[in-house]
Design a protein around this motif. Structure first.
Motif, PDB file in Angstrom:
ATOM      1  N   THR A  57       0.811  -1.222   0.000  1.00 46.25           N
ATOM      2  CA  THR A  57       0.000   0.000   0.000  1.00 46.25           C
ATOM      3  C   THR A  57       0.842   1.268   0.000  1.00 46.25           C
ATOM      4  OG1 THR A  57      -0.166  -0.077   2.425  1.00 46.25           O
ATOM      5  CG2 THR A  57      -1.917  -1.142   1.163  1.00 46.25           C
ATOM      6  N   LYS A  58       2.134   1.148   0.266  1.00 42.87           N
ATOM      7  CA  LYS A  58       2.979   2.335   0.323  1.00 42.87           C
ATOM      8  C   LYS A  58       3.127   2.960  -1.062  1.00 42.87           C
ATOM      9  CE  LYS A  58       7.549   3.949   1.749  1.00 42.87           C
ATOM     10  NZ  LYS A  58       8.882   3.549   2.245  1.00 42.87           N
ATOM     11  N   VAL A  59       2.969   4.262  -1.107  1.00 44.96           N
ATOM     12  CA  VAL A  59       3.084   4.991  -2.365  1.00 44.96           C
ATOM     13  C   VAL A  59       4.497   5.551  -2.486  1.00 44.96           C
ATOM     14  CG1 VAL A  59       2.186   6.898  -3.742  1.00 44.96           C
ATOM     15  CG2 VAL A  59       0.645   5.598  -2.266  1.00 44.96           C
ATOM     16  N   VAL A  61       7.246   7.962  -3.814  1.00 46.42           N
ATOM     17  CA  VAL A  61       7.154   9.361  -4.225  1.00 46.42           C
ATOM     18  C   VAL A  61       7.650   9.525  -5.658  1.00 46.42           C
ATOM     19  CG1 VAL A  61       7.960  11.699  -3.739  1.00 46.42           C
ATOM     20  CG2 VAL A  61       7.483  10.121  -1.857  1.00 46.42           C
ATOM     21  N   LYS A 161      -2.168  15.393  -4.383  1.00 50.73           N
ATOM     22  CA  LYS A 161      -2.482  14.146  -3.701  1.00 50.73           C
ATOM     23  C   LYS A 161      -2.282  13.002  -4.684  1.00 50.73           C
ATOM     24  CE  LYS A 161      -5.738  15.921  -0.298  1.00 50.73           C
ATOM     25  NZ  LYS A 161      -7.118  15.834   0.245  1.00 50.73           N
ATOM     26  N   GLN A 163      -2.299   8.693  -5.338  1.00 52.90           N
ATOM     27  CA  GLN A 163      -2.986   7.485  -4.882  1.00 52.90           C
ATOM     28  C   GLN A 163      -2.537   6.301  -5.720  1.00 52.90           C
ATOM     29  OE1 GLN A 163      -7.208   7.790  -5.343  1.00 52.90           O
ATOM     30  NE2 GLN A 163      -7.643   6.168  -3.888  1.00 52.90           N
ATOM     31  N   LYS A 164      -2.182   5.221  -5.054  1.00 52.71           N
ATOM     32  CA  LYS A 164      -1.757   4.006  -5.742  1.00 52.71           C
ATOM     33  C   LYS A 164      -2.994   3.208  -6.135  1.00 52.71           C
ATOM     34  CE  LYS A 164       1.686   0.343  -5.154  1.00 52.71           C
ATOM     35  NZ  LYS A 164       2.633  -0.274  -4.185  1.00 52.71           N
ATOM     36  N   PRO A 171      -4.829   4.150  -0.297  1.00 55.27           N
ATOM     37  CA  PRO A 171      -4.544   5.317   0.554  1.00 55.27           C
ATOM     38  C   PRO A 171      -4.082   6.504  -0.282  1.00 55.27           C
ATOM     39  CG  PRO A 171      -2.714   3.800   0.628  1.00 55.27           C
ATOM     40  CD  PRO A 171      -3.760   3.139  -0.225  1.00 55.27           C
ATOM     41  N   LYS A 172      -4.387   7.700   0.179  1.00 55.52           N
ATOM     42  CA  LYS A 172      -3.934   8.914  -0.493  1.00 55.52           C
ATOM     43  C   LYS A 172      -2.788   9.521   0.300  1.00 55.52           C
ATOM     44  CE  LYS A 172      -7.982  10.483  -3.042  1.00 55.52           C
ATOM     45  NZ  LYS A 172      -8.918  11.607  -3.270  1.00 55.52           N
ATOM     46  N   ARG A 173      -1.864  10.099  -0.435  1.00 53.63           N
ATOM     47  CA  ARG A 173      -0.726  10.760   0.206  1.00 53.63           C
ATOM     48  C   ARG A 173      -0.610  12.161  -0.356  1.00 53.63           C
ATOM     49  NH1 ARG A 173       5.524   8.504   0.526  1.00 53.63           N
ATOM     50  NH2 ARG A 173       6.396  10.294   1.624  1.00 53.63           N
ATOM     51  N   THR A 174      -0.517  13.141   0.536  1.00 54.63           N
ATOM     52  CA  THR A 174      -0.404  14.532   0.117  1.00 54.63           C
ATOM     53  C   THR A 174       1.062  14.933   0.041  1.00 54.63           C
ATOM     54  OG1 THR A 174      -2.520  15.057   1.182  1.00 54.63           O
ATOM     55  CG2 THR A 174      -1.060  16.897   0.651  1.00 54.63           C
ATOM     56  N   LEU A 175       1.441  15.511  -1.084  1.00 54.72           N
ATOM     57  CA  LEU A 175       2.829  15.942  -1.291  1.00 54.72           C
ATOM     58  C   LEU A 175       2.892  17.459  -1.455  1.00 54.72           C
ATOM     59  CD1 LEU A 175       4.130  13.328  -3.908  1.00 54.72           C
ATOM     60  CD2 LEU A 175       4.352  13.228  -1.425  1.00 54.72           C
TER      61      LEU A 175
END
Length: 200
Positions: A57-59, A61, A161, A163-164, A171-175
């Motif tokens: 699940t890890k996105v 970068v 944001k 998302q994988k 999960p979403k990740r904000t950069l």
């Protein structure tokens, strides 16, 4: 001789009883060992599963790069920012709520420009172009500016944001990505043509 026989039998009985007690304790010890082994294996399996879920699940970068900050060749008044990113993972990435703006610390900052959401395939390079400012005051858009001559260090700041798409929980990740660049104060273009700066 006949009187001694009962004593011998009682002793044998006691010894037999003592032998049974020892065997029961051994069984209890073995059970405890088995339970400890089962618990250890269960914890190990749980840790492995959690680690796999985290890895899956890890996105990763994406690698962002500032391609250019230049005037629109047609209008000669719009300041265009060209930005690209490369997907380093083996899964597709979805970019959403993506915006960028240009900032010169304590001098000038443009308004945020929102870019189109994009689905990026594995190891694909995607380029975005945004109009961040205009040199013509009469247009009165956000980001209109008038500045003096010279050059100053500035930043192109991107917020997005990611998302994988192939992950189980999506999960979403904000950069928040910062791309340093030397800017001309006169027209807010890059001091060096096509700087190709790596962003952080």
């Amino acid at each position: 001789m006949k009187k001694e026989e009962p004593t011998t039998k009682k002793t044998e009985a006691k010894e037999a009883g003592a032998t049974i007690t020892v065997k029961y304790e051994d069984i209890q010890k073995k059970r405890k060992r088995r339970v400890a082994i089962y618990v250890t294996v269960a914890v190990f399996v749980l840790v492995v599963l959690v680690s796999l879920i985290f890895i899956l699940t890890k996105v990763r970068v994406p690698r962002f790069m500032l391609d250019d900050v230049s005037l629109d060749p047609i209008s000669r008044s719009k300041v265009l920012v060209k930005l690209s990113s490369t997907n380093p993972s083996s899964s597709s990435l979805y970019y959403s709520e993506m915006s960028l703006h240009v900032r010169i610390e304590e001098i000038f900052e443009t308004e945020r420009v929102y870019l189109q959401s994009t689905l990026q395939e594995p190891h694909e390079r995607t380029t975005w172009t945004g109009v961040v400012a205009r040199n013509n005051v009469n247009d009165k858009p956000g980001g209109t500016f008038q500045m003096s001559e010279g050059e100053e260090n500035g930043d192109v700041i991107v917020e997005v944001k990611i998302q994988k798409k192939s992950s189980m929980f999506h999960p979403k990740r904000t950069l928040r990505v910062t791309c340093p660049v030397l800017l001309n104060l006169k027209d807010l273009t890059a001091g060096v043509s096509r700087p190709m700066r790596t962003c952080q």
